[in-house]
Write a protein that holds these residues in place. Structure first.
Motif, PDB file in Angstrom:
ATOM      1  N   GLU A  28      56.514  67.276  -4.559  1.00  0.00           N
ATOM      2  CA  GLU A  28      55.854  65.900  -5.157  1.00  0.00           C
ATOM      3  C   GLU A  28      56.729  64.879  -5.761  1.00  0.00           C
ATOM      4  O   GLU A  28      56.925  64.012  -5.670  1.00  0.00           O
ATOM      5  N   ILE A  29      57.552  65.468  -7.077  1.00  0.00           N
ATOM      6  CA  ILE A  29      58.468  64.834  -7.809  1.00  0.00           C
ATOM      7  C   ILE A  29      59.501  64.365  -6.969  1.00  0.00           C
ATOM      8  O   ILE A  29      60.226  63.374  -7.215  1.00  0.00           O
ATOM      9  N   ASP A  30      60.085  65.318  -6.007  1.00  0.00           N
ATOM     10  CA  ASP A  30      61.026  64.846  -5.233  1.00  0.00           C
ATOM     11  C   ASP A  30      60.802  63.603  -4.526  1.00  0.00           C
ATOM     12  O   ASP A  30      61.588  62.726  -4.263  1.00  0.00           O
ATOM     13  N   ALA A  31      59.720  63.591  -4.086  1.00  0.00           N
ATOM     14  CA  ALA A  31      59.341  62.506  -3.146  1.00  0.00           C
ATOM     15  C   ALA A  31      59.012  61.040  -3.992  1.00  0.00           C
ATOM     16  O   ALA A  31      59.253  60.227  -3.589  1.00  0.00           O
ATOM     17  N   ILE A  32      58.440  61.432  -5.217  1.00  0.00           N
ATOM     18  CA  ILE A  32      58.190  60.227  -6.089  1.00  0.00           C
ATOM     19  C   ILE A  32      59.597  59.594  -6.557  1.00  0.00           C
ATOM     20  O   ILE A  32      59.990  58.385  -6.437  1.00  0.00           O
ATOM     21  N   HIS A  33      60.646  60.432  -6.701  1.00  0.00           N
ATOM     22  CA  HIS A  33      62.071  59.875  -7.212  1.00  0.00           C
ATOM     23  C   HIS A  33      62.647  59.240  -5.913  1.00  0.00           C
ATOM     24  O   HIS A  33      63.268  58.402  -6.106  1.00  0.00           O
ATOM     25  N   ALA A  34      62.635  59.859  -4.726  1.00  0.00           N
ATOM     26  CA  ALA A  34      62.945  59.312  -3.696  1.00  0.00           C
ATOM     27  C   ALA A  34      62.567  57.826  -3.465  1.00  0.00           C
ATOM     28  O   ALA A  34      63.202  56.971  -3.188  1.00  0.00           O
ATOM     29  N   ASP A  35      61.176  57.524  -3.487  1.00  0.00           N
ATOM     30  CA  ASP A  35      60.501  56.580  -3.286  1.00  0.00           C
ATOM     31  C   ASP A  35      60.998  55.389  -4.345  1.00  0.00           C
ATOM     32  O   ASP A  35      61.163  54.344  -4.030  1.00  0.00           O
ATOM     33  N   LEU A  36      61.033  55.950  -5.658  1.00  0.00           N
ATOM     34  CA  LEU A  36      61.630  54.872  -6.714  1.00  0.00           C
ATOM     35  C   LEU A  36      62.855  54.351  -6.279  1.00  0.00           C
ATOM     36  O   LEU A  36      63.290  53.058  -6.533  1.00  0.00           O
ATOM     37  N   VAL A  37      63.848  55.602  -5.939  1.00  0.00           N
ATOM     38  CA  VAL A  37      65.172  54.970  -5.486  1.00  0.00           C
ATOM     39  C   VAL A  37      65.149  53.744  -4.436  1.00  0.00           C
ATOM     40  O   VAL A  37      65.886  52.846  -4.578  1.00  0.00           O
ATOM     41  N   THR A  38      64.386  53.996  -3.663  1.00  0.00           N
ATOM     42  CA  THR A  38      64.165  52.933  -2.394  1.00  0.00           C
ATOM     43  C   THR A  38      63.662  51.589  -2.983  1.00  0.00           C
ATOM     44  O   THR A  38      64.157  50.681  -2.499  1.00  0.00           O
ATOM     45  N   LEU A  39      62.739  51.647  -3.918  1.00  0.00           N
ATOM     46  CA  LEU A  39      62.329  50.299  -4.514  1.00  0.00           C
ATOM     47  C   LEU A  39      63.465  49.695  -5.449  1.00  0.00           C
ATOM     48  O   LEU A  39      63.528  48.654  -5.405  1.00  0.00           O
ATOM     49  N   ILE A  40      64.157  50.432  -6.072  1.00  0.00           N
ATOM     50  CA  ILE A  40      65.214  50.113  -7.051  1.00  0.00           C
ATOM     51  C   ILE A  40      66.272  49.361  -6.131  1.00  0.00           C
ATOM     52  O   ILE A  40      66.756  48.144  -6.313  1.00  0.00           O
ATOM     53  N   GLU A  41      66.620  49.905  -4.874  1.00  0.00           N
ATOM     54  CA  GLU A  41      67.654  49.500  -4.088  1.00  0.00           C
ATOM     55  C   GLU A  41      67.017  48.282  -3.334  1.00  0.00           C
ATOM     56  O   GLU A  41      67.862  47.121  -2.842  1.00  0.00           O
ATOM     57  N   ALA A  42      65.887  47.968  -3.337  1.00  0.00           N
ATOM     58  CA  ALA A  42      65.156  46.729  -2.723  1.00  0.00           C
ATOM     59  C   ALA A  42      64.956  45.561  -3.715  1.00  0.00           C
ATOM     60  O   ALA A  42      64.577  44.676  -3.267  1.00  0.00           O
ATOM     61  N   GLY A  43      65.301  45.963  -4.821  1.00  0.00           N
ATOM     62  CA  GLY A  43      65.218  44.945  -5.951  1.00  0.00           C
ATOM     63  C   GLY A  43      63.729  44.837  -6.726  1.00  0.00           C
ATOM     64  O   GLY A  43      63.599  43.898  -7.277  1.00  0.00           O
ATOM     65  N   ALA A  44      63.057  45.913  -6.558  1.00  0.00           N
ATOM     66  CA  ALA A  44      61.872  45.753  -7.208  1.00  0.00           C
ATOM     67  C   ALA A  44      62.122  45.733  -8.698  1.00  0.00           C
ATOM     68  O   ALA A  44      62.887  46.509  -9.207  1.00  0.00           O
ATOM     69  N   THR A  45      61.055  45.313  -9.226  1.00  0.00           N
ATOM     70  CA  THR A  45      60.996  45.406 -11.014  1.00  0.00           C
ATOM     71  C   THR A  45      60.140  46.647 -11.455  1.00  0.00           C
ATOM     72  O   THR A  45      59.169  46.935 -10.635  1.00  0.00           O
ATOM     73  N   PRO A  46      60.329  46.985 -12.477  1.00  0.00           N
ATOM     74  CA  PRO A  46      59.728  48.214 -13.118  1.00  0.00           C
ATOM     75  C   PRO A  46      57.958  47.809 -13.286  1.00  0.00           C
ATOM     76  O   PRO A  46      57.302  48.751 -13.288  1.00  0.00           O
ATOM     77  N   SER A  47      57.752  46.671 -13.589  1.00  0.00           N
ATOM     78  CA  SER A  47      56.091  46.133 -13.475  1.00  0.00           C
ATOM     79  C   SER A  47      55.610  45.776 -12.204  1.00  0.00           C
ATOM     80  O   SER A  47      54.387  45.430 -12.297  1.00  0.00           O
ATOM     81  N   SER A  48      56.452  45.769 -11.119  1.00  0.00           N
ATOM     82  CA  SER A  48      55.743  45.573  -9.772  1.00  0.00           C
ATOM     83  C   SER A  48      54.701  46.578  -9.613  1.00  0.00           C
ATOM     84  O   SER A  48      54.634  47.552  -9.839  1.00  0.00           O
ATOM     85  N   ASN A  49      53.698  45.957  -8.562  1.00  0.00           N
ATOM     86  CA  ASN A  49      52.464  46.763  -8.251  1.00  0.00           C
ATOM     87  C   ASN A  49      53.101  47.983  -7.587  1.00  0.00           C
ATOM     88  O   ASN A  49      52.774  49.252  -7.724  1.00  0.00           O
ATOM     89  N   ALA A  50      54.156  48.090  -6.712  1.00  0.00           N
ATOM     90  CA  ALA A  50      54.670  48.967  -5.886  1.00  0.00           C
ATOM     91  C   ALA A  50      55.183  50.185  -6.845  1.00  0.00           C
ATOM     92  O   ALA A  50      54.937  51.277  -6.919  1.00  0.00           O
ATOM     93  N   VAL A  51      55.906  49.715  -7.879  1.00  0.00           N
ATOM     94  CA  VAL A  51      56.612  50.603  -8.633  1.00  0.00           C
ATOM     95  C   VAL A  51      55.644  51.414  -9.693  1.00  0.00           C
ATOM     96  O   VAL A  51      55.597  52.604 -10.046  1.00  0.00           O
ATOM     97  N   GLN A  52      54.683  50.648 -10.360  1.00  0.00           N
ATOM     98  CA  GLN A  52      53.496  51.217 -10.999  1.00  0.00           C
ATOM     99  C   GLN A  52      52.706  51.963 -10.191  1.00  0.00           C
ATOM    100  O   GLN A  52      52.298  53.023 -10.862  1.00  0.00           O
ATOM    101  N   ALA A  53      52.673  51.791  -9.015  1.00  0.00           N
ATOM    102  CA  ALA A  53      51.839  52.745  -8.054  1.00  0.00           C
ATOM    103  C   ALA A  53      52.384  54.264  -8.173  1.00  0.00           C
ATOM    104  O   ALA A  53      51.772  55.271  -8.427  1.00  0.00           O
ATOM    105  N   LEU A  54      53.861  54.057  -8.186  1.00  0.00           N
ATOM    106  CA  LEU A  54      54.641  55.313  -8.071  1.00  0.00           C
ATOM    107  C   LEU A  54      54.618  55.963  -9.306  1.00  0.00           C
ATOM    108  O   LEU A  54      54.541  57.177  -9.566  1.00  0.00           O
ATOM    109  N   ILE A  55      54.463  55.140 -10.578  1.00  0.00           N
ATOM    110  CA  ILE A  55      54.571  55.590 -11.683  1.00  0.00           C
ATOM    111  C   ILE A  55      53.357  56.279 -12.232  1.00  0.00           C
ATOM    112  O   ILE A  55      53.097  57.258 -12.928  1.00  0.00           O
ATOM    113  N   GLY A  56      52.143  55.822 -11.500  1.00  0.00           N
ATOM    114  CA  GLY A  56      50.862  56.314 -11.678  1.00  0.00           C
ATOM    115  C   GLY A  56      51.057  57.747 -11.225  1.00  0.00           C
ATOM    116  O   GLY A  56      50.337  58.746 -11.628  1.00  0.00           O
ATOM    117  N   ARG A  57      51.469  57.989  -9.947  1.00  0.00           N
ATOM    118  CA  ARG A  57      51.576  59.089  -9.348  1.00  0.00           C
ATOM    119  C   ARG A  57      52.507  60.185 -10.248  1.00  0.00           C
ATOM    120  O   ARG A  57      52.148  61.319 -10.433  1.00  0.00           O
TER     121      ARG A  57
END
Length: 257
Positions: A167-196
């Motif tokens: 589970e934590i490996d998947a969260i980390h991988a998805d966060l890396v994908t969002l960082i590479e896509a230019g997402a911000t820490p406060s974006s909905n997609a990032v915050q959904a992952l941080i909720g996980r």
């Protein structure tokens, strides 16, 4: 050759802000030109190399300053000592990798893992250091967190332990994908992952908003955590710190007590 602070930052990977901080505390003092710019020569670059090597080994800045400013400091002897320490670190990391391999093999076979095999490669000193730092940051809550986390993880059957890690490996991988896509820490997609991520942390202990934000700061400032996250992505540790702070302020602080 003299280098500006921006050139040093690019060459070393150290942020301009960190270089300014090193100057402010007297750890790395460049020449200051009439134009007010900082300039670093060969001696300063070599000293910065020493600083970064010692930081990688987990030494605090105050201890690094004490070593480098010792009147008896010898560059060659220091480099030999650093090489010895790094070789010891390599051996320990190799032991850790072998321990992980043995644990995975046992879990895949459905066999119980003996307690003494779980922690081979994690020295008692390192474990005690990590726990002491957590207690120093969180006080009594940190001590409670450590005890609860150990008890909860001991209670997990092998299959659940694998799920916990996956589970934590998947969260980390998805966060890396969002960082590479230019997402911000406060974006909905990032915050959904941080909720996980928060839910994942809560399987071991129950941090409130302040503790969760402090955990994020620990990810960014503690040498071991920062190295782990930045190995996944160069901006990962700082990104996690900011995203967790946002989650603490916008979600956890608004949750009912």
């Amino acid at each position: 050759m003299m280098r500006t602070v921006k050139q040093v930052a690019r060459a070393s990977g150290v942020s301009v802000r960190a270089l300014h901080h090193y100057h402010h505390i007297g750890l790395l003092t460049p020449e200051v030109g009439e134009n007010g710019y900082r300039y670093y020569g060969p001696a300063e670059m070599l000293r910065l190399q020493h600083i970064l090597f010692y930081r990688e080994l987990g030494l605090p800045l105050s201890e690094i300053a004490r070593i480098l400013d010792d009147p008896g400091f010898d560059t060659r002897a220091a480099l030999l000592d650093l090489r010895r320490r790094i070789e010891e670190e390599i051996i320990q990391r190799r032991d850790l990798a072998q321990t992980i391999d043995r644990t995975l093999a046992s879990l895949d076979d459905g066999r119980a893992v003996e307690d003494h095999c779980l922690f081979h490669g994690v020295t008692a000193r390192k474990q005690a250091q990590w726990e002491a730092e957590i207690v120093a940051r969180f006080g009594d809550a940190g001590d409670t967190m450590i005890r609860a986390s150990k008890a909860n993880l001991r209670a997990l059957p092998p299959a659940r332990l694998l799920e916990f890690k996956a589970e934590i490996d998947a969260i980390h991988a998805d966060l890396v994908t969002l960082i590479e896509a230019g997402a911000t820490p406060s974006s909905n997609a990032v915050q959904a992952l941080i909720g996980r991520h928060h839910n994942w942390v809560c399987r071991s202990w129950q941090p409130d908003a302040a503790a969760y934000a402090a955990l994020g700061r620990m990810y960014a400032t503690h040498t071991d955590f920062r190295s782990m996250y930045d190995a996944l992505h160069p901006r990962m540790a700082a990104f996690m710190e900011r995203a967790m702070a946002v989650h603490a302020d916008t979600v956890l602080r608004r949750s009912p007590e």
